[in-house]
Design a protein around this motif. Sequence first.
Motif, PDB file in Angstrom:
ATOM      1  N   LEU A  44      91.379  15.682  47.841  1.00  0.00           N
ATOM      2  CA  LEU A  44      90.656  14.882  46.845  1.00  0.00           C
ATOM      3  C   LEU A  44      91.587  13.892  46.159  1.00  0.00           C
ATOM      4  N   ASN A  45      92.828  14.295  45.954  1.00  0.00           N
ATOM      5  CA  ASN A  45      93.803  13.417  45.322  1.00  0.00           C
ATOM      6  C   ASN A  45      94.267  12.311  46.269  1.00  0.00           C
ATOM      7  N   LYS A  46      94.690  12.678  47.455  1.00  0.00           N
ATOM      8  CA  LYS A  46      95.325  11.717  48.362  1.00  0.00           C
ATOM      9  C   LYS A  46      94.323  10.830  49.100  1.00  0.00           C
ATOM     10  N   GLU A  47      93.169  11.380  49.447  1.00  0.00           N
ATOM     11  CA  GLU A  47      92.225  10.650  50.285  1.00  0.00           C
ATOM     12  C   GLU A  47      91.020  10.109  49.516  1.00  0.00           C
ATOM     13  N   ARG A  48      90.701  10.701  48.376  1.00  0.00           N
ATOM     14  CA  ARG A  48      89.498  10.284  47.656  1.00  0.00           C
ATOM     15  C   ARG A  48      89.793   9.729  46.266  1.00  0.00           C
ATOM     16  N   GLY A  49      91.069   9.672  45.900  1.00  0.00           N
ATOM     17  CA  GLY A  49      91.451   8.971  44.683  1.00  0.00           C
ATOM     18  C   GLY A  49      91.262   9.708  43.376  1.00  0.00           C
ATOM     19  N   TYR A  50      91.057  11.027  43.424  1.00  0.00           N
ATOM     20  CA  TYR A  50      90.925  11.791  42.192  1.00  0.00           C
ATOM     21  C   TYR A  50      92.297  11.939  41.526  1.00  0.00           C
ATOM     22  N   THR A  51      92.317  11.846  40.210  1.00  0.00           N
ATOM     23  CA  THR A  51      93.507  12.134  39.420  1.00  0.00           C
ATOM     24  C   THR A  51      93.289  13.479  38.736  1.00  0.00           C
ATOM     25  N   GLU A  77      99.375   9.558  34.902  1.00  0.00           N
ATOM     26  CA  GLU A  77      99.233   8.349  35.707  1.00  0.00           C
ATOM     27  C   GLU A  77      98.097   8.492  36.714  1.00  0.00           C
ATOM     28  N   GLU A  78      97.380   7.411  36.923  1.00  0.00           N
ATOM     29  CA  GLU A  78      96.290   7.403  37.900  1.00  0.00           C
ATOM     30  C   GLU A  78      96.837   7.696  39.294  1.00  0.00           C
ATOM     31  N   MET A  89      80.306  16.308  42.256  1.00  0.00           N
ATOM     32  CA  MET A  89      78.931  15.822  42.138  1.00  0.00           C
ATOM     33  C   MET A  89      78.780  14.833  40.986  1.00  0.00           C
ATOM     34  N   THR A  90      79.852  14.603  40.247  1.00  0.00           N
ATOM     35  CA  THR A  90      79.856  13.595  39.189  1.00  0.00           C
ATOM     36  C   THR A  90      80.606  12.370  39.699  1.00  0.00           C
ATOM     37  N   ASP A  91      80.761  11.395  38.837  1.00  0.00           N
ATOM     38  CA  ASP A  91      81.594  10.236  39.170  1.00  0.00           C
ATOM     39  C   ASP A  91      82.987  10.444  38.577  1.00  0.00           C
ATOM     40  N   ALA A  92      83.544  11.624  38.801  1.00  0.00           N
ATOM     41  CA  ALA A  92      84.818  11.996  38.189  1.00  0.00           C
ATOM     42  C   ALA A  92      85.950  11.096  38.654  1.00  0.00           C
ATOM     43  N   ARG A  93      86.783  10.710  37.703  1.00  0.00           N
ATOM     44  CA  ARG A  93      88.013   9.975  38.011  1.00  0.00           C
ATOM     45  C   ARG A  93      89.232  10.787  37.590  1.00  0.00           C
ATOM     46  N   LEU A  94      89.113  11.469  36.453  1.00  0.00           N
ATOM     47  CA  LEU A  94      90.184  12.335  35.968  1.00  0.00           C
ATOM     48  C   LEU A  94      89.600  13.730  35.770  1.00  0.00           C
TER      49      LEU A  94
END
Length: 256
Positions: A195-202, A25-26, A165-170
């Motif tokens: 990174l998970n809680k504040e920047r939205g990384y999964t 899940e995202e 440094m990428t546009d990483a989402r997952l």
Amino acid sequence: MLEVENLVMEYGGFRAVDRCTLTAEEGHITGLIGPNGAGKTTLFNLIAGAIEPTSGRIRYMGEDITHLSADKRFHKGLVRTFQIPHEFHRLTVLENLMMVPGHQAGESLFANWFAWGKVAGDERETERRAWETLEFLELTHVADERAGNLSGGQKKLLELGRTMMTDARLVLLDEPAAGVNRTLLRKLEEKIAILNKERGYTFILIEHDMEMIEKLCHPVICMAEGTVLIEGDFQTVRSDPRVLEAYLGETVGDAA
């Protein structure tokens, strides 16, 4: 965000991944555990596009990416790290970060001759982002050090920085705790959580360090013999007799 459906990876007559089905899940940090040989890294290789499955489907952000190349998955924000870091050991830490972003103007021979202002502007922006990443990871003091000279924990932080440094989402993290001392491990856990809680990384996280899994991951998925054994919260998964059997190689009754 990610759906794996009935994924199979065969090598001759051996199934390293056997009808594996799971979702990530995202916005979550999904833990992936299991004994050695359970198929976890092979599953990561399939998701990242390093190998193609024998059968099954992989969907990312609603798109079927089963046969999409690894570089195209990367540019869609699906990024992985490795248990053994793959740094460019002769380049500095700063240079390792600066070379990550794709489609930089300096990659074009034409731009280097006729659009040098654009090239210089891109390099300044990339360097700015690299310094911001180093500050976040608390690695500014080794910015000019050759990456090959870093400790194991610093290399894992650098691997994490390269995903930033990428546009990483997952981000697929393959055993980030391996070879890391406890002090740097706590720092690594802290950075992943931010990174998970504040920047939205999964994240999907393969790990044998159960303390790290317990701190960071929900849900937790246990694999055994190439397939998903159980999924749930950490305490539920840890206490399940099938998980104990998979790790110990014997039934709970026999162990008793």
